[in-house]
Scaffold this motif. Structure first.
Motif, short mmCIF file in Angstrom:
data_model
loop_
_atom_site.label_atom_id
_atom_site.label_comp_id
_atom_site.label_asym_id
_atom_site.label_seq_id
_atom_site.Cartn_x
_atom_site.Cartn_y
_atom_site.Cartn_z
N ALA A 455 94.13 -33.72 147.83
CA ALA A 455 92.71 -33.85 148.17
C ALA A 455 92.51 -34.60 149.48
CB ALA A 455 91.96 -34.56 147.04
N ASP A 456 93.48 -35.45 149.85
CA ASP A 456 93.34 -36.19 151.11
C ASP A 456 93.79 -35.36 152.32
OD1 ASP A 456 96.08 -36.19 150.98
OD2 ASP A 456 96.31 -38.35 150.77
N TRP A 492 94.65 -29.83 137.74
CA TRP A 492 93.36 -29.34 138.24
C TRP A 492 92.73 -28.38 137.24
CZ3 TRP A 492 90.58 -31.07 142.31
CH2 TRP A 492 91.23 -31.97 143.16
N GLU A 496 89.58 -30.45 136.05
CA GLU A 496 88.44 -30.15 136.93
C GLU A 496 87.87 -28.76 136.69
OE1 GLU A 496 86.76 -32.09 138.77
OE2 GLU A 496 88.06 -33.85 138.91
N ARG A 632 84.72 -21.38 150.73
CA ARG A 632 83.72 -22.44 150.59
C ARG A 632 84.42 -23.79 150.41
NH1 ARG A 632 80.71 -25.43 147.07
NH2 ARG A 632 82.06 -24.90 145.33
N ASP A 633 85.49 -23.79 149.58
CA ASP A 633 86.20 -25.04 149.35
C ASP A 633 87.60 -24.75 148.83
OD1 ASP A 633 86.50 -27.82 149.34
OD2 ASP A 633 86.01 -27.94 147.20
N ARG A 638 87.89 -30.74 152.67
CA ARG A 638 86.94 -31.74 153.16
C ARG A 638 87.65 -32.82 154.00
NH1 ARG A 638 84.94 -35.06 155.30
NH2 ARG A 638 83.10 -36.35 154.93
N SER A 639 88.91 -33.09 153.62
CA SER A 639 89.61 -34.18 154.30
C SER A 639 90.03 -33.82 155.72
CB SER A 639 90.83 -34.62 153.50
OG SER A 639 90.40 -35.27 152.32
N ARG A 642 87.89 -35.54 158.03
CA ARG A 642 87.84 -37.01 158.01
C ARG A 642 88.23 -37.52 159.40
NH1 ARG A 642 91.77 -39.52 155.24
NH2 ARG A 642 90.68 -41.48 155.53
N SER A 643 87.61 -38.64 159.79
CA SER A 643 87.85 -39.13 161.15
C SER A 643 89.33 -39.44 161.36
CB SER A 643 87.00 -40.37 161.42
OG SER A 643 87.25 -41.35 160.42
N TYR B 27 85.80 -34.61 140.80
CA TYR B 27 85.83 -33.98 142.12
C TYR B 27 84.39 -33.66 142.50
CZ TYR B 27 87.42 -30.72 145.76
OH TYR B 27 87.66 -30.09 146.94
N ALA B 29 80.95 -32.13 143.49
CA ALA B 29 80.52 -30.75 143.32
C ALA B 29 80.45 -30.02 144.66
CB ALA B 29 79.16 -30.73 142.63
N PRO B 31 81.92 -30.88 148.17
CA PRO B 31 82.64 -31.79 149.09
C PRO B 31 82.12 -31.71 150.51
CG PRO B 31 84.19 -30.58 147.71
CD PRO B 31 82.83 -29.97 147.47
N ALA B 34 79.53 -34.11 151.19
CA ALA B 34 79.83 -35.54 151.01
C ALA B 34 80.01 -36.20 152.37
CB ALA B 34 81.09 -35.70 150.17
N GLY B 35 79.40 -37.36 152.54
CA GLY B 35 79.56 -38.11 153.78
C GLY B 35 80.94 -38.75 153.84
N GLU B 36 81.31 -39.23 155.00
CA GLU B 36 82.63 -39.84 155.21
C GLU B 36 82.89 -40.97 154.21
OE1 GLU B 36 84.72 -38.95 157.88
OE2 GLU B 36 86.09 -40.64 158.06
N TRP B 39 83.21 -39.66 150.57
CA TRP B 39 84.47 -38.93 150.39
C TRP B 39 85.66 -39.90 150.34
CZ3 TRP B 39 85.68 -34.59 148.36
CH2 TRP B 39 86.95 -34.05 148.54
N SER B 40 85.64 -40.93 151.18
CA SER B 40 86.70 -41.92 151.17
C SER B 40 86.73 -42.68 149.84
CB SER B 40 86.54 -42.91 152.32
OG SER B 40 86.70 -42.23 153.54
N TYR B 42 85.82 -41.47 146.97
CA TYR B 42 86.41 -40.57 145.99
C TYR B 42 87.93 -40.53 146.13
CZ TYR B 42 88.32 -36.24 144.16
OH TYR B 42 89.13 -35.35 143.54
N LEU B 43 88.41 -40.48 147.36
CA LEU B 43 89.86 -40.34 147.58
C LEU B 43 90.63 -41.60 147.23
CD1 LEU B 43 90.15 -38.50 151.02
CD2 LEU B 43 90.57 -37.53 148.75
#
Lengths: 731, 74
Positions: A455-456, A492, A496, A632-633, A638-639, A642-643, B27, B29, B31, B34-36, B39-40, B42-43
């Protein structure tokens, strides 16, 4: 019967301990203390013995008070712990037991509980044995939450015991008084002296009794100081654990009042095994220490192999006296397992040598052995690493095997790759969520390379996904990750996405797989199968069913070398047969994991777990091409935004052309960066490496130092960048 | 060693199980929405209480099912 102690022969009697035999023979000394070399003798009659340590054969650190004397026994006195001598031929074992009541200690209190107890009762005693004792000469060395106990029978057999109820009837240990020269031979605990028949020359001493609270305290039980007996006793309640008899303090005599006598405090021994005295405690307190835990560490009292069974209560009393406080205010040091010393061999049990770890081999293994393969361990698997010919080094063999795979045809046993059967109406949706790329567009009869991320966003594993039918897929994993990837998918699915109708089955061992690799692989296989193999009828990443060498097979056109290659999958039981027939069909070179690594590295294919370390994303590997932008996902998507994952100074996978071969793990300067793989290349005629290097892709063309070796930074693909060899020998 | 009660298999030794961390960390719904910071969280961010803790476990060497339990960490 005759036994030898310190080179002198003595007469022993049936049923007595070595210590009893020595004392009966008038040997009241015979030992030396560890640090000060003071003469010492048998001091007790039990596991608390601080002086009478002996080496017997290969076994060090045996207590003469616990060793039964036997005809021909040879014991040597030890100062300190001794050492293991030679190979230990003793057989060790482990047992598991479940019981309703575990009673520790078979004295009168323990036997009194055992007699009327119902259900499965285990009565265990470290010293005693007899018909009414379930496990005689068995020390319970640890008591843990949930009434889980570890016991050691005769120093050889470990018992893992789960008990509904535990009754501690561990009794009490006699406490030595503290006075000058309380350690000289002949001074002996009064109870021990009585046990040995009060022999001539013995001075019996006693300063009361200290309950054996060790197991109670280990299990989490509280203690309180009992002024009447001058020692800590169990306090409060512990679920499922009861204390009976002298352990509770009941039935023990009143302790004489504690005072420090005058005289030489440096000869008033508190811990005989550690040669620690009242003077040492005074020094510790003078240094400002107040806690008994600190006094223990400063003086080393209680840190010998008898773990303070005699010393600790006296240390508390002496420290309290010197500090002018009540001993109850000082508490106790922490009681930890094991109650008596346990050899590592007992914990290892039978899991030694050949039985240390399970071994997995493929059905083709006997052939590899017969043909001189050198093996390496990959997880539990034994895989051929290379097949040296007469006089060949590993480097020679690997260069030869690589040249065959790139120039003609070679074969490899790839059975160990993990295989997971994924089926169900929602299998496509499931794979779309697990892998970074898309599977709804994968046609039946085709396969696709896939990457799984956490997930990361870091890479977890890679493999090939084959669509066997509309609702059925076969996913391969790296050899070492077959279990973890199945567990990942299950997690998963269960936690989930329980709404997805998908079923997962491990089929790793049901299939045997042989990779036939090289520009001549098509011609080699053509002699064995009716399946059309030309590039038009059997394109890259296609799957075909048919017979190979008369064996029903599923053939995939995948390549982990960049060369034209076919992977032939058959029923695991036919694997050896298939391998032998492919080998016999013409000149072909078997190769192992080392050559596979070189071939894949030349093409820049990462090994997950070698190029990656749990911080590496697909983008870091230069594999952004396999990350879907249409879905979509999926796990990890999503990661990627990440910045931290967008930092421009991340380490990226690059190739290196060093002046000479560098070590894997070598740091790169200027970095940060490190070498992940390093080999000699037959195709390049020299060394090359893969590396993770900060801003690596921007730095192609630069020179870096790898452990002092200059290396040019290049793209991660160092051979056949155009992919011209995938369909066979380029025209 | 802990005695863990699997809802399908009953009480078994801890070594048969694998730990899955804090329970009820779903997880997200959506992602992408989700803001930074969310999300962090959650992780990477989990509770670590001294006391009762609701956790996920899986009976790895048994029925392979995931389940939740409450453990007293004291």
């Amino acid at each position: 019967m005759k036994f030898t102690f310190g080179g002198v022969e003595y007469e022993g009697q049936e049923g007595e301990t070595l210590a009893a035999a020595l004392v009966r023979n008038g040997v009241l000394g015979g030992f030396r203390s560890l640090y000060r070399g003071r003469p010492r003798g048998v001091y007790s009659a039990g596991e608390e013995e601080p002086n009478a340590l002996v080496q017997i054969g290969s076994q060090p650190l045996q207590r003469a008070t616990l060793v039964p004397v036997e005809d021909g026994l040879v014991a040597e006195p030890l100062a300190g712990k001794g050492r293991l001598v030679g190979p230990d031929s003793t057989r060790y074992d482990t047992m598991h037991a479940h019981c309703d009541v575990l009673i520790v200690g078979a004295g009168s209190a323990g036997r009194g509980v055992a007699a009327p107890a119902r259900g499965r009762v285990l009565l265990v005693d470290g010293m005693l044995e007899g018909v009414e004792i379930t496990l005689g000469r068995t020390w319970v060395v640890g008591l843990y939450p949930g009434n889980y106990a570890l016991a050691v029978e005769r120093g050889r057999r470990l018992w893992r015991i789960r008990a509904r109820h535990v009754v501690l009837a561990t009794g009490a240990i006699e406490r030595p008084p503290v006075f000058p020269d309380n350690d000289v031979p002949g001074v002996m605990l009064a109870g021990a002296a009585a046990r040995y028949g009060d022999p001539v020359g013995v001075t019996p001493v006693s300063a009361g009794w200290s309950p054996r609270v060790h197991l109670w305290s280990q299990a989490g039980g509280a203690l309180r100081w009992d002024d009447r007996i001058g020692a800590p006793v169990p306090d409060g309640q512990l679920s499922g654990v009861a204390c009976v008899g002298r352990l509770t303090g009941e039935g023990l005599p009143d302790a004489p009042p504690f005072t420090l006598p005058g005289g030489d405090e440096d000869a008033m021994f508190v811990d005989l095994e550690r040669d620690a005295t009242v003077a040492d405690i005074r020094r510790a307190i003078g240094a400002g220490l107040r806690s008994v835990e600190h006094v223990k560490r400063y003086t080393s009292i209680g840190t010998g192999s008898e773990q303070g069974k005699l010393a600790n209560v006296n240390a508390i009393r002496v420290a309290a006296e010197l500090l002018g406080v009540h001993p109850g205010e000082l508490g106790t040091t922490t009681f930890r397992p094991p109650y008596v010393p346990v050899s590592f061999a007992v914990f290892a049990g039978r899991n030694r040598g050949r039985l240390f770890d399970p071994v997995r081999v493929t059905p083709i293994h006997p052939w590899h052995v017969a043909h001189g393969a050198v093996f390496e361990n990959v997880g539990l698997w034994h895989r051929p690493r290379y097949y040296p010919r007469q006089g060949e080094s590993m480097d020679d063999a690997v260069l030869r095997e690589c040249a065959s795979a790139r120039g003609r045809v070679a074969m490899m046993d790839v059975t160990t790759l993990g295989k997971i059967d994924v089926q169900g109406p929602d299998a496509v949706e499931f794979l779309n969520r697990i892998y970074t790329n898309a599977y709804d567009t994968l046609a039946v009869g085709m396969c696709r390379y896939g990457l799984i991320c956490r997930a990361d966003g870091t890479v977890l594993d890679d493999g090939v996904v084959m669509r066997v039918a509309e609702e059925r897929f076969l996913c391969t994993t790296t050899t070492g990750n077959a279990g973890p990837v199945l567990a990942w998918m299950e997690e998963w699915l269960q936690t989930e996405w329980p709404d997805l109708r998908v079923w997962l089955t491990s089929v790793t061992e049901q299939w045997a797989t042989v990779a036939v690799v090289g520009p001549d692989s098509r011609a080699h296989l053509a002699a064995l199968t009716e399946i059309p193999l030309d590039a038009d009828s059997f394109p890259f990443m296609a799957v075909r069913q048919g017979e190979v060498a008369g064996i029903p097979a599923r053939v995939c056109r995948v390549s982990f070398s960049g060369e034209l290659a076919f992977e032939v999958n058959v029923d695991g039981r036919r694997g050896l047969d298939l391998w032998a027939r492919i080998y016999a069909a013409g000149e072909i070179t078997p190769y192992g994991t080392e050559t596979m690594h070189v071939l894949r590295a030349e093409k820049g294919y990462p090994i997950i777990g070698q190029e990656t370390d749990g911080t590496v994303t697909p983008q870091d590997l230069g594999m952004g091409w396999i990350v879907s932008t249409a879905k979509r996902d999926f796990v990890g998507l999503r990661s990627f935004s990440r910045s931290d994952n967008a930092r421009p100074d991340r380490k990226q996978l690059v190739g290196l052309l060093p002046e000479r071969r560098v070590d894997e793990g070598a740091q790169l300067v200027p970095g940060p960066g490190h070498v992940t793989s390093s080999y000699m290349s037959a195709a390049l005629g020299g060394p090359f490496a893969l590396a993770l290097l900060a801003r690596g892709r921007e730095r192609i063309g630069e020179t870096v130092q790898a452990d002092g070796v200059a290396a040019e930074v290049v793209g991660s693909v160092v051979y056949d960048k155009e992919g011209a060899r995938r369909d066979g020998r380029p025209a | 060693m802990l005695l863990v009660r699997c809802p399908w298999c009953g009480e078994r030794d801890e070594v048969e199980f694998s730990y899955g961390g804090q329970a009820q960390v779903a997880y997200p719904a959506d992602p992408a929405a989700a803001g930074e910071e969310d999300w962090s969280q959650y992780l990477f961010v989990r509770d670590n209480p001294k006391g009762l803790f609701r956790e996920r476990w899986v009976h790895t060497h048994g029925c392979r099912r995931w389940f939740e339990l409450e453990r007293d960490t004291r």
